[in-house]
Design a protein around this motif. Structure first.
Motif: not given
Length: 891
Positions: A245-246, A248, A852, A877
């Motif tokens: 996600n994001e 990566r 996180d 992530y």
């Protein structure tokens, strides 16, 4: 007739008696089919008068002395090789017998069908600790790092470093040669464990130590991996591809091909998840680098043996990185008269750059009798960065605020660094046993060019918070530093007895630096003469040494002395300043090791080294890159002389498997180059902290460490207990007054490896660290930082195809100042499905830093200041990763 028979009998008897008084010295080397020496092989010499058995050393060398007959039989055997029998008929009177190199042929067998009847987990040799890999139980498709984690005395930390007996491993070699430049992480994550016969942890004294046996200077800890001798033809590699996600991602591949005398390897890596190198050993604990990093890299490694004596090997590596780093720093500067300056600095740095590294080696090796290696190297790097920072500074006296500063800085930097080098090594062993000459020449020439544009806005406030002054500084700086380093050494050894030699040594070293600094007002493109300078300096040493060296089966020692005259000369062309300083160091040498058995060893080493000041410390011009911390060099500085003593004791019990590694060290420095931090009061009421330099004495360091490993419940549980302590007596100057900073750091770690069966692995650990600092100024209290670090990792084979793994870390910090305070909890976990024949394929779903909270914090003690820093790391992530591992060898 009777008289004639008696005379004949007397002649034969006298000849036989005379033959038995002659003593022969026999030596030779054992090699595998690739020409690599075979260590630990059994060599049995038998004749009508003799029966002598010895083992080969790490290089495959063996020697037998006091042999009474030139006619004998050699019977050679070693696990994994076919036995060899060789008859020798020599001439009488030839007291020195040199056996031509003998080759053993590998004996084929399946690695997973070896029957182990006894486990000798490690062997302690003089400068080497050797682990047999077959004695450690590993999972399928395990890699080098999996094996290293099980070895007593070896620790892999979260930053990817390998610590052996308390010292960091500087490089890993494979069969005595560099693999991708000896990079530790590349080797750990890519070489399959089932290819490894032995892991050797070596105190490395460089090529000179290897060829001459001279343990001079301070050693480096390196690891050498010895692969099974019958695995010389085949290939291994891996491919990894992951999406998260994001945005990566990670795509990497590595392949190695072996064909007896030829070896080729290539790798490539593209990722934005802070994975530094390619490797199938995909780390569960990821994001170890500070900041957020995008990396593109590739390289190759090649080795080829052209004939019996000539070979070449080398590598090329390219990397392209982009990093975004956010950091917060809380800094306390301590001055006499109860003056304290506190800085809170936040900065954001965006940088990008690339790096090329090429190195090659051409090697001629005639059975170690004549050896020549020529090694050219070239590197080229470029990096650009943009820094935005905000500084809040408060000055206090007796805890009362005097004034404060707010500074906002925008800075852009470009750095270019080409470097070229050449290294030549030559060694010759004479026919007379022990006589040897070794030479080495090193040449390096590099240029570092830095262009820097600084825009700084400064606002000064009085004790009531009223603005008293503001200022704007805009400068353009260009630094060009060219350096040339040349060194040459020669060592000649003359044998006195079989195991004792006299060594004559000479080392010449020359360093030349040219620094051209140009400062301009950025808004007017006008040169600022007071901040510009052209400065050259050189440092020259000649070292002559004489030493007595003994290398016995149990005792080894070196006793000697070296004389080192030094010359430091320099010239400030712009300011018409010249310096010419001559020094003389007389340094004793003492080294001793005692190895009473393969289970114990003791070592002692004393070493000294001379360090010249840097050009920044020497050049008589002020660097105002940071206007609150100007730096001015001192052209009258002397060179430092460091004295270091090390003690070590290692012990291993074959019956219980208990191991103990301990060491003590002490260092004292003469004419230490230290910073003199001075408060400068300007007419406009502005106060800056200027750094000057001077030589003072009084600095020393003491340290000790231990590592104990205790196997329990039939090695299903292994308890590792290790700890270290260091005491640093740091000396510095503040407002020209000598300040002593006493810094005590101690750490204690308990770690367990729990492997109750083939389905479950658990690795809990707890570490406590104490960092305590006090200064000789009575008005300041002691500063103490303590940390508890709790960690646990493990994996569970849920079924033959599914694996669940997890790792959790919890930090408790007490004593960090300012905004640096944090106690992160980091949880990583994965679920993996293995498939294909031999479980070569795997599909893994991974979650990193589920809470996180991934953050890096550290404390740094500098002269009269304490710095606490916090910086960002890659946070939460998720990623799906496909892995394919392949390896095939002809046996």
């Amino acid at each position: 007739m009777k008289v004639f028979v008696i005379l004949i009998a007397l002649l034969l008897t006298s000849r036989c008696l005379n033959a038995q008084t002659i003593r022969y010295f026999v030596r030779g080397t054992l090699q595998d089919t690739s020409g690599t020496g075979i260590s630990g092989a059994t060599v049995l010499l038998t004749s009508d008068f003799d029966s002598v058995l010895v083992k080969t050393n790490d290089k495959g060398f063996y020697s037998l002395k006091d042999i009474t007959s030139p006619v004998f039989k050699l019977t050679i055997s070693n696990l994994g090789y076919q036995s060899l029998v060789k008859d020798h008929i020599g001439e009488e009177g030839m007291f020195y017998v040199e056996i031509e190199p003998l080759q053993l042929q590998a004996q084929s067998y399946e690695l997973n069908q070896i029957l182990i009847t006894g486990k000798q987990l490690l062997v302690i040799k003089k400068d080497t600790i050797e682990y047999q890999s077959r004695n450690y139980k590993l999972r399928e498709n395990a890699y080098t790092e999996d094996l290293l984690r099980q070895l007593p005395g070896i620790i892999l930390n979260d930053d990817g470093d390998v610590i052996a007996q308390g010292k960091q491993i500087s490089k890993i070699t494979v069969n005595g040669r560099d693999f991708f430049g000896g990079d530790v992480e590349t080797v750990m994550k890519n070489i399959p464990a089932n290819l490894i016969e032995k892991i050797q942890v070596i105190n490395d004294y460089g090529d000179q130590g290897q060829f001459t046996g001279s343990a001079t200077g301070r050693s480096q800890k390196i690891i050498n991996i010895k692969t099974w001798a019958n695995l010389r033809k085949g290939y291994f590699g891996n491919v990894n591809a992951g999406m998260g996600n994001e945005g990566r991602y990670q795509v990497s591949a590595l392949a190695n091909y072996f064909n007896n005398n030829r070896e080729t390897g290539v790798y490539g890596n593209l990722n934005n998840n802070n994975s530094s190198l390619s490797g199938s050993g995909y780390a569960l604990k990821n994001g170890g680098d500070n900041g957020l990093t995008n990396l593109n890299s590739f390289g190759f490694n090649h080795r080829e043996k052209y004939n019996k004596y000539l070979s070449s090997f080398g590598s090329y590596n390219y990397s392209d990185t982009r990093n975004e780093l956010f950091s917060e720093t809380f800094r306390q500067n301590i001055y006499p008269n109860s003056t304290l300056i506190i800085n809170n600095d936040t900065s954001r740095v965006t940088s990008n750059g690339y790096n090329h590294v090429f190195q090659w080696n051409i090697e001629y090796d005639r059975n170690k009798e004549d050896y020549i290696q020529i090694s050219p190297s070239i590197s080229f790097s470029k990096r650009n960065s943009i820094t935005n920072s905000n500084l809040i500074q408060n000055k206090l006296t007796n805890s009362y605020l005097i004034d404060s500063l707010r500074q906002q800085t925008n800075e852009s930097t470009s750095n270019l660094n080409p470097l070229i080098g050449l290294r030549v090594v030559a060694n010759h062993r004479f026919k007379k046993l022990g006589r040897n000459v070794y030479t080495e020449v090193n040449i390096k020439n590099g240029v570092n060019t830095t262009e820097q544009r600084v825009d700084a806005r400064l606002n000064f406030y009085d004790r009531n918070g009223n603005l008293s002054l503001d200022s704007l500084l805009r400068t353009f700086l260009k630094n060009e530093n060219e350096n040339l380093n040349i060194s040459a050494k020669v060592s000649y050894l003359e044998p006195i007895t079989t195991n004792t030699r006299l060594e004559f040594g000479y080392v010449y070293s020359y360093s030349e630096f040219l620094n051209d600094r140009e400062a301009n007002r950025a808004d007017m493109i006008k040169r600022i003469d007071s901040l510009s300078n052209r400065y050259t300096y050189s440092f020259r040493t000649n070292l002559a040494s004489l030493a007595l060296r003994h290398s016995g089966s149990k005792h080894s020692y070196s006793i000697g002395v070296s004389v080192q005259p030094t010359l430091l000369s320099g010239e400030s062309i712009s300011n018409n300043i010249r310096i010419n300083r001559i020094g003389l160091n007389i340094v004793p040498e003492l080294n001793y090791s005692y190895t009473p058995s393969s289970e114990k060893s003791f070592g002692f080493n004393y070493a000294a080294s001379s360090n010249p000041p840097s050009y920044l410390q020497l050049q008589p011009v002020t660097d105002v890159t940071n206007p609150q911390y100007p730096i001015t060099g001192n052209p009258t500085l002397k060179s430092e002389l460091w004295h270091t003593v090390d003690f070590s004791y290692n012990s291993f019990n074959f019956d219980t498997g208990n191991t103990l590694f301990t060491s003590l060290s002490a260092s004292v420095v003469q004419d230490q180059v230290v910073a003199n931090t001075v408060l400068m009061y300007h007419p406009d009421n502005v106060v800056t902290q200027e750094t000057l330099f001077d030589n003072i004495n009084g600095g020393f360091q003491l340290g000790g460490l231990y590592n104990a490993s205790l196997p329990l419940v039939g090695r299903r549980i292994i308890l590792d207990i290790n700890g270290n302590i260091s005491y640093n007596n740091n000396v510095s100057l503040s407002n020209y007054i000598k300040i002593t900073g006493k810094n005590l750091i101690t750490s204690q770690n308990f770690r367990m490896q729990i492997n109750p069966g083939g389905k479950l692995e658990l690795n809990p650990s707890v570490t406590y660290t104490l960092n305590k600092t006090s200064y000789s100024l009575d008005e300041y209290e002691k500063n103490k930082l303590s940390t508890w670090f709790l960690s646990a990792s493990g994996r569970w084979n849920v079924s033959p195809s599914f694996i669940f793994g997890s790792a959790v870390d919890k930090n408790f910090y007490n004593g960090f100042a300012g905004s640096v305070k944090t106690n992160p909890l980091i949880l990583n976990t994965y679920l993996e499905y293995q498939f294909l024949k031999g479980k070569k394929g795997a599909l893994r779903f991974t979650g990193f830093d589920l809470f996180d909270q991934n953050t890096n914090v550290q404390r740094l003690i500098l002269n009269n200041s304490i710095m606490d820093n916090r910086s960002n790391r890659l946070g939460r992530y998720f990623m799906v990763l496909f892995t394919l591992n392949v390896n095939k060898f002809e046996t």
